[in-house]
Motif scaffolding. Sequence first.
Motif, PDB file in Angstrom:
ATOM      1  N   CYS A  42      56.097  34.782  47.874  1.00  0.00           N
ATOM      2  CA  CYS A  42      55.237  33.780  48.515  1.00  0.00           C
ATOM      3  C   CYS A  42      55.030  34.164  49.985  1.00  0.00           C
ATOM      4  CB  CYS A  42      55.876  32.404  48.406  1.00  0.00           C
ATOM      5  SG  CYS A  42      54.841  31.078  49.044  1.00  0.00           S
ATOM      6  N   ASN A  44      53.863  32.100  52.425  1.00  0.00           N
ATOM      7  CA  ASN A  44      54.364  31.030  53.279  1.00  0.00           C
ATOM      8  C   ASN A  44      54.725  29.833  52.397  1.00  0.00           C
ATOM      9  OD1 ASN A  44      54.865  28.978  55.080  1.00  0.00           O
ATOM     10  ND2 ASN A  44      53.005  29.262  56.292  1.00  0.00           N
ATOM     11  N   ASP A  45      56.016  29.681  52.093  1.00  0.00           N
ATOM     12  CA  ASP A  45      56.431  28.612  51.193  1.00  0.00           C
ATOM     13  C   ASP A  45      56.479  27.240  51.856  1.00  0.00           C
ATOM     14  OD1 ASP A  45      58.714  28.907  52.693  1.00  0.00           O
ATOM     15  OD2 ASP A  45      60.005  29.439  51.023  1.00  0.00           O
ATOM     16  N   LYS A  46      56.121  27.162  53.141  1.00  0.00           N
ATOM     17  CA  LYS A  46      56.056  25.870  53.824  1.00  0.00           C
ATOM     18  C   LYS A  46      54.725  25.171  53.546  1.00  0.00           C
ATOM     19  CE  LYS A  46      59.283  27.084  57.547  1.00  0.00           C
ATOM     20  NZ  LYS A  46      60.130  27.744  56.653  1.00  0.00           N
ATOM     21  N   LYS A  47      53.751  25.910  53.052  1.00  0.00           N
ATOM     22  CA  LYS A  47      52.458  25.315  52.699  1.00  0.00           C
ATOM     23  C   LYS A  47      52.588  24.567  51.377  1.00  0.00           C
ATOM     24  CE  LYS A  47      49.404  28.598  54.999  1.00  0.00           C
ATOM     25  NZ  LYS A  47      48.249  29.482  54.823  1.00  0.00           N
ATOM     26  N   SER A  48      51.682  23.621  51.149  1.00  0.00           N
ATOM     27  CA  SER A  48      51.696  22.907  49.864  1.00  0.00           C
ATOM     28  C   SER A  48      51.365  23.893  48.753  1.00  0.00           C
ATOM     29  CB  SER A  48      50.708  21.745  49.887  1.00  0.00           C
ATOM     30  OG  SER A  48      49.400  22.216  50.084  1.00  0.00           O
ATOM     31  N   GLU A  50      49.315  24.200  46.297  1.00  0.00           N
ATOM     32  CA  GLU A  50      47.931  24.599  46.033  1.00  0.00           C
ATOM     33  C   GLU A  50      47.327  25.468  47.140  1.00  0.00           C
ATOM     34  OE1 GLU A  50      47.922  20.664  48.098  1.00  0.00           O
ATOM     35  OE2 GLU A  50      48.943  21.412  46.326  1.00  0.00           O
ATOM     36  N   LYS A  51      48.013  25.576  48.270  1.00  0.00           N
ATOM     37  CA  LYS A  51      47.507  26.394  49.383  1.00  0.00           C
ATOM     38  C   LYS A  51      48.326  27.661  49.603  1.00  0.00           C
ATOM     39  CE  LYS A  51      45.376  22.604  51.662  1.00  0.00           C
ATOM     40  NZ  LYS A  51      44.592  22.233  52.745  1.00  0.00           N
ATOM     41  N   ARG A  52      49.239  27.938  48.693  1.00  0.00           N
ATOM     42  CA  ARG A  52      50.099  29.112  48.845  1.00  0.00           C
ATOM     43  C   ARG A  52      49.397  30.382  48.376  1.00  0.00           C
ATOM     44  NH1 ARG A  52      55.796  26.517  46.770  1.00  0.00           N
ATOM     45  NH2 ARG A  52      55.984  25.077  48.518  1.00  0.00           N
ATOM     46  N   GLU A  53      49.729  31.467  49.060  1.00  0.00           N
ATOM     47  CA  GLU A  53      49.274  32.795  48.674  1.00  0.00           C
ATOM     48  C   GLU A  53      50.507  33.626  48.355  1.00  0.00           C
ATOM     49  OE1 GLU A  53      45.206  33.520  51.098  1.00  0.00           O
ATOM     50  OE2 GLU A  53      47.044  33.696  52.277  1.00  0.00           O
ATOM     51  N   THR A  79      44.310  31.814  47.768  1.00  0.00           N
ATOM     52  CA  THR A  79      44.272  30.408  47.360  1.00  0.00           C
ATOM     53  C   THR A  79      43.145  30.101  46.385  1.00  0.00           C
ATOM     54  OG1 THR A  79      42.945  29.872  49.312  1.00  0.00           O
ATOM     55  CG2 THR A  79      45.335  29.569  49.491  1.00  0.00           C
TER      56      THR A  79
END
Length: 129
Positions: A42, A44-48, A50-53, A79
Amino acid sequence: MSDLIKSPTHYRLLSSLRSIGPYLREPQCVDGSYLFDCLSVCVNDKKSPEKREFWGWWLELQKQGTCYQALYRTGLYDTTGDWLDEELPKNVVGDVNRTQEEFHNKLVETMKSEFDIQIELHEESVEFV
């Protein structure tokens, strides 16, 4: 004698490929052409969710005569649900390569043991071992 050996059906192959792991993109598969991918790391696992790349790999497996060619690529799963052919950051290369190698070994073993089908790496495939 090899003329008497029948190739497995598309549905029989799908069943075996599905058992390798959660990587098969079944809706995008057709007879003789199979798509796999793996979201390895991941971004950035701090994003929700549905917004993770994700950094990872995808595979286009194509029938070529009596064998299958494996064309692996690595990059970013964005995303919108698309793979972008981008260079992996150095800190994720090890994880992506590990998941790719583990999958490839299972793929080769399954295709050989269940169907006596060889897997060859495509000349444009990324190296991961």
